[in-house]
Design an enzyme around this catalytic site. Structure first.
Site, mmCIF file in Angstrom:
data_model
loop_
_atom_site.group_PDB
_atom_site.id
_atom_site.type_symbol
_atom_site.label_atom_id
_atom_site.label_comp_id
_atom_site.label_asym_id
_atom_site.label_seq_id
_atom_site.Cartn_x
_atom_site.Cartn_y
_atom_site.Cartn_z
ATOM 1 N N HIS A 1 0.774 -1.279 -0.079
ATOM 2 C CA HIS A 1 -0.163 0.190 -0.093
ATOM 3 C C HIS A 1 0.849 1.462 -0.024
ATOM 4 O O HIS A 1 0.723 2.163 -0.790
ATOM 5 C CB HIS A 1 -0.834 -0.042 1.202
ATOM 6 C CG HIS A 1 -1.838 1.251 1.720
ATOM 7 N ND1 HIS A 1 -2.973 1.282 1.149
ATOM 8 C CD2 HIS A 1 -1.434 2.610 2.054
ATOM 9 C CE1 HIS A 1 -3.511 2.440 1.518
ATOM 10 N NE2 HIS A 1 -2.350 3.287 1.969
ATOM 11 N N GLU A 2 1.959 1.182 0.872
ATOM 12 C CA GLU A 2 2.807 2.252 1.172
ATOM 13 C C GLU A 2 3.492 2.740 -0.210
ATOM 14 O O GLU A 2 4.012 3.800 -0.694
ATOM 15 C CB GLU A 2 3.380 2.412 2.226
ATOM 16 C CG GLU A 2 2.463 2.408 3.464
ATOM 17 C CD GLU A 2 1.822 3.615 3.834
ATOM 18 O OE1 GLU A 2 2.068 4.680 3.105
ATOM 19 O OE2 GLU A 2 1.011 3.664 4.539
ATOM 20 N N HIS B 1 1.788 4.350 -2.797
ATOM 21 C CA HIS B 1 1.621 5.767 -2.768
ATOM 22 C C HIS B 1 2.815 6.283 -3.303
ATOM 23 O O HIS B 1 2.960 7.540 -4.065
ATOM 24 C CB HIS B 1 1.610 6.357 -1.275
ATOM 25 C CG HIS B 1 0.283 5.978 -0.769
ATOM 26 N ND1 HIS B 1 -0.659 6.316 -1.304
ATOM 27 C CD2 HIS B 1 0.014 5.802 0.500
ATOM 28 C CE1 HIS B 1 -2.009 6.146 -0.607
ATOM 29 N NE2 HIS B 1 -1.375 5.944 0.556
ATOM 30 N N HIS C 1 -5.218 7.431 -2.189
ATOM 31 C CA HIS C 1 -6.180 6.399 -1.798
ATOM 32 C C HIS C 1 -7.304 6.249 -2.801
ATOM 33 O O HIS C 1 -7.904 7.158 -3.254
ATOM 34 C CB HIS C 1 -6.855 6.975 -0.335
ATOM 35 C CG HIS C 1 -5.663 6.770 0.926
ATOM 36 N ND1 HIS C 1 -5.294 8.022 1.589
ATOM 37 C CD2 HIS C 1 -4.980 6.076 1.047
ATOM 38 C CE1 HIS C 1 -4.380 7.463 2.307
ATOM 39 N NE2 HIS C 1 -4.165 6.318 2.255
ATOM 40 N N CYS C 2 -7.683 4.910 -2.851
ATOM 41 C CA CYS C 2 -8.883 4.554 -3.724
ATOM 42 C C CYS C 2 -10.157 4.893 -3.130
ATOM 43 O O CYS C 2 -10.372 4.327 -1.952
ATOM 44 C CB CYS C 2 -8.631 2.949 -3.861
ATOM 45 S SG CYS C 2 -9.937 2.599 -5.237
ATOM 46 N N CYS D 1 -10.208 -2.146 -2.382
ATOM 47 C CA CYS D 1 -8.962 -1.975 -2.928
ATOM 48 C C CYS D 1 -7.868 -1.933 -1.959
ATOM 49 O O CYS D 1 -8.194 -1.363 -0.897
ATOM 50 C CB CYS D 1 -8.759 -1.012 -3.708
ATOM 51 S SG CYS D 1 -7.327 -0.682 -4.776
ATOM 52 N N CYS E 1 -7.920 -2.692 -6.931
ATOM 53 C CA CYS E 1 -9.235 -2.821 -8.021
ATOM 54 C C CYS E 1 -8.638 -2.483 -9.398
ATOM 55 O O CYS E 1 -7.388 -1.999 -9.699
ATOM 56 C CB CYS E 1 -10.058 -1.433 -7.496
ATOM 57 S SG CYS E 1 -9.596 0.217 -7.800
ATOM 58 N N CYS F 1 -6.912 1.106 -9.892
ATOM 59 C CA CYS F 1 -5.502 0.962 -9.503
ATOM 60 C C CYS F 1 -4.434 0.102 -10.127
ATOM 61 O O CYS F 1 -3.478 0.616 -10.371
ATOM 62 C CB CYS F 1 -5.716 0.985 -7.943
ATOM 63 S SG CYS F 1 -6.524 2.147 -7.099
#
Length: 360
Positions: A254-255, A258, A264-265, A270, A289, A292
């Site tokens: 996740h990070e 970025h 952020h979705c 997601c 998703c 993304c």
């Protein structure tokens, strides 16, 4: 519980765009890739569902943000993209990540192998682990939880200085809790997109962190000076369970997402959804998703089929799956530990469904 459900047209525009150049780009994708991504705006899709909010403390409710569709991502002037000479993700362990040297090294290899599959096509490299003292960071004992914490901003400065020439980004990982400033209780992670650096802590992912029996409490911080790091010699490290590994993989990807410019979705369930607390983070899926996924594919340039196959291989591989990835000194001692992937089995079944759509 609140369900955020967008119209088919809204999702289609967020994914494909109305910009003729981006529409043409989408139409040139492999037919299977288009078929999978089109699941984003199929109401009956069993692969991609809407976002569900469970409480007012959830991220979207408490942190209103403008959504980012593919066109906004593509056009972002501040977005950084890997180049032929800067195509490596470096992972820097800070402090020990396991209760023994072997556990710590295997855990780092598992995370590295996962990143190689998730960001398929990029090089993922390990740097020699460093003790907390090497970072010269500020630290404290949290007044509420009585656990040790290190200053995230200081770690980012350390990582920026260590960033290799061929690095797209360098990310620090630690089992020590983080705080961004004195007034904050804690932070799971922090990143600088412009500098391509991030630091992420897995300290709160152990099963006992929020329990009364948590063993990481420090009764009193005794240090003779700001450079006395002896308190970190035997800091508490939770057991590396399958759930902790899954949570760690989620946070790390996740990070790093970025750092690639993915915000952020707010479209579908997601990995890139924001999370305000552990329960919300656990609700987030491991997958991206379609919107993304298209963003990441645009940035990295992978085949979606090959990426999914690599993720299945990582789950199926009982060892680290990253031969030769460990620093030289780590090859001494006993062999590989079994990788605890029980928590990933449901996701593997989901990936296999996606592969069936891709390879029709």
């Amino acid at each position: 519980m609140q369900i955020i459900r967008h119209s088919e047209q809204t999702l289609k525009t967020a994914l494909i765009s109305k910009n003729p150049v981006l529409v043409s780009q989408y139409e040139k994708l492999d037919a299977g890739e288009q078929r999978l991504m089109n699941e984003a705006f199929q109401p009956a899709s069993d692969l991609f569902g809407p976002i569900t909010l469970h409480s007012p403390s959830d991220w979207i409710t408490s942190h209103p943000e403008a959504p980012q569709d593919f066109e906004q991502f593509f056009s972002d002037p501040y977005r950084k993209t890997p180049s032929p000479d800067k195509r490596s993700v470096y992972i820097q362990a800070i402090g020990s990540l396991g209760n023994t040297r072997i556990i710590s090294e295997e855990y780092i290899k598992w995370l590295t192998g996962y990143c190689k599959a998730y960001f398929y096509g990029l090089r993922v490299k390990l740097l020699e682990p460093v003790p907390v003292s090497a970072t010269r960071c500020s630290f404290r004992v949290n007044e509420n939880t009585q656990n040790l914490q290190i200053h995230a901003g200081d770690i980012l400065k350390f990582l920026k200085k260590k960033k290799p020439e061929d690095a797209f980004c360098i990310v620090g990982i630690t089992m020590i809790d983080l705080y961004p400033r004195d007034s904050w209780n804690f932070v799971f992670g922090q990143a600088s997109l412009t500098d391509g650096v991030g630091i992420f802590s897995f300290a709160r992912y152990g099963s006992d962190f929020y329990s009364m029996r948590y063993e990481g409490k420090v009764k009193k911080l005794k240090k003779t000076s700001s450079s006395d790091y002896s308190i970190f010699n035997n800091y508490y490290i939770p057991e590396i369970t399958s759930v902790l590994l899954l949570r760690s993989c989620k946070t790390l990807t996740h990070e790093i997402g970025h750092i690639f410019g993915l915000r952020h979705c707010q479209w579908l369930a997601c990995l890139m959804q924001g999370s305000n607390h552990l329960e919300e983070s656990d609700r987030r899926p491991l997958n991206l998703c379609p919107i993304c996924l298209r963003k990441l594919q645009c940035a990295v340039g992978f085949s979606i089929v090959e990426r999914y196959k690599a993720l299945v291989r990582w789950i199926d591989d009982e060892s680290s799956g990253t031969p030769g990835a460990t620093p030289e000194h780590s090859r001494e001692g006993n062999g590989n530990l079994p990788k605890p992937v029980e928590a990933f089995k449901e996701w593997k079944e989901w990936i296999i469904k996606c592969l069936a759509v891709l390879q029709k």
